[in-house]
Design an enzyme around this catalytic site. Structure first.
Site, PDB file in Angstrom:
ATOM      1  N   GLU A 207     -11.597  -2.945  -2.919  1.00  0.00           N
ATOM      2  CA  GLU A 207     -10.528  -2.082  -3.431  1.00  0.00           C
ATOM      3  C   GLU A 207     -10.406  -2.289  -4.939  1.00  0.00           C
ATOM      4  OE1 GLU A 207      -7.034  -2.926  -0.785  1.00  0.00           O
ATOM      5  OE2 GLU A 207      -8.586  -4.027   0.282  1.00  0.00           O
TER       6      GLU A 207
ATOM      7  N   HIS B  48      -9.589   2.468   0.516  1.00  0.00           N
ATOM      8  CA  HIS B  48      -9.559   1.363   1.471  1.00  0.00           C
ATOM      9  C   HIS B  48     -10.659   1.492   2.523  1.00  0.00           C
ATOM     10  CE1 HIS B  48      -7.742  -1.898   3.755  1.00  0.00           C
ATOM     11  NE2 HIS B  48      -6.877  -2.065   2.775  1.00  0.00           N
TER      12      HIS B  48
ATOM     13  N   HIS C 225       0.805  -1.236   0.000  1.00  0.00           N
ATOM     14  CA  HIS C 225       0.000   0.000   0.000  1.00  0.00           C
ATOM     15  C   HIS C 225       0.840   1.290   0.000  1.00  0.00           C
ATOM     16  CE1 HIS C 225      -3.550  -2.334   0.180  1.00  0.00           C
ATOM     17  NE2 HIS C 225      -3.725  -2.428   1.477  1.00  0.00           N
TER      18      HIS C 225
HETATM   19  C1  GAL Z   1      -5.691  -5.037   2.463  1.00  0.00           C
HETATM   20  C2  GAL Z   1      -4.773  -6.187   2.214  1.00  0.00           C
HETATM   21  C3  GAL Z   1      -4.669  -6.962   3.505  1.00  0.00           C
HETATM   22  C4  GAL Z   1      -4.191  -6.073   4.631  1.00  0.00           C
HETATM   23  C5  GAL Z   1      -5.055  -4.842   4.710  1.00  0.00           C
HETATM   24  C6  GAL Z   1      -4.564  -3.830   5.706  1.00  0.00           C
HETATM   25  O1  GAL Z   1      -5.868  -4.286   1.306  1.00  0.00           O
HETATM   26  O2  GAL Z   1      -5.281  -6.974   1.156  1.00  0.00           O
HETATM   27  O3  GAL Z   1      -3.828  -8.079   3.345  1.00  0.00           O
HETATM   28  O4  GAL Z   1      -2.854  -5.733   4.427  1.00  0.00           O
HETATM   29  O5  GAL Z   1      -5.130  -4.204   3.470  1.00  0.00           O
HETATM   30  O6  GAL Z   1      -4.626  -4.309   6.994  1.00  0.00           O
END
Ligand code: GAL
Length: 351
Positions: free
Chosen positions: A317, A178, A107
């Protein structure tokens, strides 16, 4: 500040300050029976309400967002999801990124777009725009990048998100939002395993035990991840499907949406089992990360003192494939100077 549209209004109020003293503003958009709140820290969606029901998990002020992990409501970038070992090669040069998720990059790295203070611009009665300048080599990514995110709320309950970006050097990007949804309401005290969901995907990306894609696509048909007809999210929990076990009994996977990448098409319909509130998601992206909040730690205190934990919310997402910079079979994540990144996603609440 007060801006009036036909039946739409944007108000602003203080949402607390960052540890460095910069203060954060919360913008409230109202259209008919719907309300959206968004702040300039992370260009984060804070609330999305149908009447009195707020379907987004979140916190009462910016401090809650800083103290707790999980990217609640935030814009993610430069690259959403994981990049294997934090490395990619572009035009013969290798770039190294910060590995903030075990041995992988997640991210956008140590300080992604989710933790930047964006510049707010009230565009009209119904649209809030946020702009951010990401300098060359920020978090290891090449190119000076100008970015904008626009949120538009309509009185039929549609929240449209439009992302645009340009760069002065070849780079890679994958921007998404997110938000964690709970269609029973963020204060309902229920989890989302009783929600039903339909995902218009015949294929998904296999993941390893670190939730990193392997690069292989698999059919959803015949697996617990076949959501092409609506079914309960919780049905995956007892399925014994190894891919779900990697996601701690939930889902944390990239679903490739049927139809043509670039066409604005139907991705998802979900429904809250208690509220009966439904939500559609449409987008022009290749895929979606469907994440069932597996890593939300128990007992976390959210809005109005509500307690969150594992499966309190789910994320949709809309995105390119995870690790696309290392996957020649993925749609290209490269943005060149003179090119324009444009991504549109809508959510709509209704009964
Ligand atoms: C999501 C990801 C998860 C985790 C989460 C944040 O987008 O797919 O594995 O990292 O974000 O806690």
């Amino acid at each position: 500040m007060k801006m009036k549209g036909v039946s739409i209004m944007i108000n602003s109020s203080s949402f607390g300050c960052l540890p460095d003293g910069r203060c954060v503003t919360l913008y409230t958009m109202k259209a008919g029976d719907f309300t959206v709140r968004v702040m300039n820290y992370g260009a984060t969606l804070v609330s999305y309400c149908m009447g009195d029901t707020d379907v987004l998990l979140g916190y009462d002020d910016v401090t809650g967002y800083i103290k707790n992990d999980g990217y609640f409501g935030a814009v993610i970038g430069r690259f959403g999801n994981r990049i294997k070992k934090g490395r990619f090669t572009l035009n013969g040069r290798e770039y190294k990124l910060f590995c903030n998720d075990g041995e992988n990059h997640l991210h956008g790295g140590k300080e992604g777009f989710d933790s930047k203070l964006w510049t707010p611009v009230v565009k009209g009665g119904d649209t809030m725009r946020f702009e951010y300048f990401s300098a060359d080599m920020e978090e290891g990514y090449p190119g000076n990048m100008t970015l904008s995110v626009e949120y538009t709320l309509s009185s039929d309950g549609t929240l449209k998100i439009v992302y645009d970006a340009e760069t002065d050097k070849p780079t890679v990007l994958n921007i998404t939002n997110h938000s964690y949804f709970n269609l029973n309401g963020c204060n309902s005290g229920t989890d989302i395993m009783g929600h039903t969901i339909m995902i218009n995907a015949s294929k998904f990306s296999l993941a390893d035990s670190n939730c990193l894609v392997t690069g292989e696509l698999a059919p959803t048909g015949g697996t617990a991840f076949d959501f092409r007809s609506p079914k309960k999210i919780g049905s995956v929990r007892d399925s014994g499907f190894e891919q779900s076990a990697y996601a701690l009994g939930g889902v944390d996977h990239n679903f490739v949406i049927d139809g043509k990448n670039g066409d604005f098409r139907h991705f998802v319909t979900a429904e809250g089992d208690i509220s009966g509130i439904k939500m559609d998601c449409f987008s022009d992206q290749p895929a979606i990360q469907f994440y069932t909040g597996n890593f939300i730690n128990e007992g976390r205190i959210g809005k109005n003192g509500s307690r969150y934990g594992k499966h309190s919310g789910f994320c949709l997402e809309t995105q390119n494939y995870p690790d696309a910079p290392n996957d020649p079979a993925a749609p290209s994540p490269v943005l060149d100077p003179g090119g324009k990144y444009h991504h549109e996603t809508t959510y709509r609440l209704y009964r």
